[in-house]
Design an enzyme around this catalytic site. Structure first.
Site, short mmCIF file in Angstrom:
data_model
loop_
_atom_site.label_atom_id
_atom_site.label_comp_id
_atom_site.label_asym_id
_atom_site.label_seq_id
_atom_site.Cartn_x
_atom_site.Cartn_y
_atom_site.Cartn_z
N HIS A 296 -8.63 3.32 3.70
CA HIS A 296 -8.97 3.95 4.97
C HIS A 296 -10.46 3.84 5.34
O HIS A 296 -10.81 3.99 6.49
CB HIS A 296 -8.60 5.43 4.93
CG HIS A 296 -7.12 5.69 4.98
ND1 HIS A 296 -6.24 5.09 4.11
CD2 HIS A 296 -6.38 6.46 5.81
CE1 HIS A 296 -5.01 5.52 4.40
NE2 HIS A 296 -5.07 6.33 5.42
N ASP B 154 0.85 -1.19 0.00
CA ASP B 154 0.00 0.00 0.00
C ASP B 154 0.88 1.24 0.00
O ASP B 154 2.08 1.16 0.28
CB ASP B 154 -0.89 -0.02 1.26
CG ASP B 154 -1.78 1.21 1.35
OD1 ASP B 154 -2.40 1.56 0.34
OD2 ASP B 154 -1.85 1.83 2.43
N SER B 155 0.26 2.38 -0.27
CA SER B 155 0.99 3.64 -0.24
C SER B 155 1.44 4.00 1.18
O SER B 155 2.35 4.80 1.35
CB SER B 155 0.07 4.75 -0.75
OG SER B 155 -1.13 4.74 -0.02
N CYS C 49 -3.78 -1.10 -2.04
CA CYS C 49 -4.04 0.32 -2.30
C CYS C 49 -4.96 0.47 -3.51
O CYS C 49 -4.60 0.07 -4.63
CB CYS C 49 -2.72 1.02 -2.56
SG CYS C 49 -2.88 2.77 -2.88
N CYS D 109 -11.29 2.64 -0.83
CA CYS D 109 -10.03 3.21 -0.32
C CYS D 109 -9.68 2.44 0.95
O CYS D 109 -10.58 2.08 1.73
CB CYS D 109 -10.23 4.70 -0.01
SG CYS D 109 -8.80 5.44 0.83
N GLU E 210 -6.79 9.23 9.56
CA GLU E 210 -5.46 9.20 10.17
C GLU E 210 -5.44 10.03 11.46
O GLU E 210 -4.66 9.75 12.37
CB GLU E 210 -4.40 9.65 9.17
CG GLU E 210 -4.37 8.66 8.02
CD GLU E 210 -3.05 8.57 7.29
OE1 GLU E 210 -2.15 9.38 7.54
OE2 GLU E 210 -2.94 7.66 6.43
N1 DGL Z 1 -4.12 3.73 0.05
C1 DGL Z 1 -4.83 4.75 -0.66
C2 DGL Z 1 -6.04 4.12 -1.36
O1 DGL Z 1 -6.53 3.07 -1.01
C3 DGL Z 1 -5.25 5.88 0.24
C4 DGL Z 1 -4.09 6.70 0.76
C5 DGL Z 1 -3.34 7.43 -0.33
O2 DGL Z 1 -3.89 8.38 -0.92
O3 DGL Z 1 -2.21 7.05 -0.59
O4 DGL Z 1 -6.53 4.69 -2.30
#
Ligand code: DGL
Length: 268
Positions: free
Chosen positions: A189, A12-13, A75, A187, A155
């Protein structure tokens, strides 16, 4: 030949993909996992496609080098814009992603064929969910909405804060006006906002949690490809990140729902 005891690589990012790890730990308790979070360069959701493709290649090289048997793109943003690049770079290792899992689940549960999708601006602009859903069933109507403020709010830990609720009401208004019957949380989150989103969307709308659906897809894939680890084997978990920022442990453990243990910082 793939080694069944090899770990699953999840990436993931940043920290958000731990929602997928959490679901995998519950669904596949014998499997070892290496998590990679690019915490030095998060967020990806507002970056350009070439940049995200380039970052994705670096992450794939790292995980393939660690000998993973399956790659999971946790991600949504990477899955939305870099899936072809990831597949090319994966050197034959099978790849699953949250968009495939979420789209399939949404098509299956949607009673009237009206699906809402929420995600980062890059995910929504890519139209990746709508494209995949239409490939699965062209008669379905898809209504998408970018929700850029949700990532920082999650977050911050404001999971049921009045500000988050107000923001959700604003974002969901146009999607709910289309009478959607299901809503894809597109997403990493958003699963943490599930209780609040359920409230805002109302009982008529079914929520699709891409973390849970990805764990189901991973279980199917391991079974079909004969890659599942033997039951009873003790799993090993590794958490690799490119930076360990302030509050990482606290935020990470909120996503994972348990202690992270040792965190490894990767120096490229
Ligand atoms: N992990 C990203 C997603 O699922 C969210 C966080 C980001 O913007 O890097 O889209």
């Amino acid at each position: 030949m793939a080694d069944n005891s090899a770990p699953i690589g999840v990436f993931d990012s940043g920290v958000g993909g731990l929602t997928v790890v959490r679901a995998l730990m519950e669904r596949l308790p014998h499997e070892s996992i290496i998590y990679f979070g690019d915490t030095a360069r998060v967020p990806y959701g507002i970056k350009s496609v070439p940049t995200i493709e380039h970052f994705s290649e670096q992450i794939i090289d790292f995980l393939v080098g660690e000998g993973v048997k399956l790659l999971i793109v946790a991600c949504n943003t990477m899955a939305a814009v870099a899936s072809a690049t990831i597949l090319r770079r994966a050197a034959g290792v099978p790849v699953l992603d949250v968009i495939e899992a979420g789209s399939r689940a949404a098509v299956k549960i949607s009673p009237n064929g009206a699906i809402g999708v929420i995600g980062t601006p890059t995910t929504i602009n890519s139209n990746a969910y709508a494209r995949r859903i239409h490939e699965l069933d062209s008669s379905i109507r898809v209504f998408s909405q970018a929700c850029p403020l949700f990532v920082p709010l999650v977050e911050e830990g404001w999971l049921d804060h009045p500000v988050t609720r107000l923001t959700a009401n604003e974002y969901l208004k146009p999607v709910l006006a289309e009478q959607v019957d299901s809503l894809v949380l597109g997403c990493t989150h958003y699963p943490l906002l599930k209780a609040m989103l359920r409230d805002v969307a109302g009982p008529r709308v079914r929520l699709v949690d891409s973390a849970l659906t990805t764990a189901d897809l991973a279980a199917d894939c391991l079974r079909q490809q004969d890659l599942a680890r033997q039951a009873g084997a003790a799993p090993a978990y590794r958490f690799c990140v490119t930076d360990i920022p302030l509050r990482f442990q606290t935020i990470g453990e909120r996503f994972l729902g348990r202690s992270l243990g040792r965190i490894e910082k990767v120096d490229w």
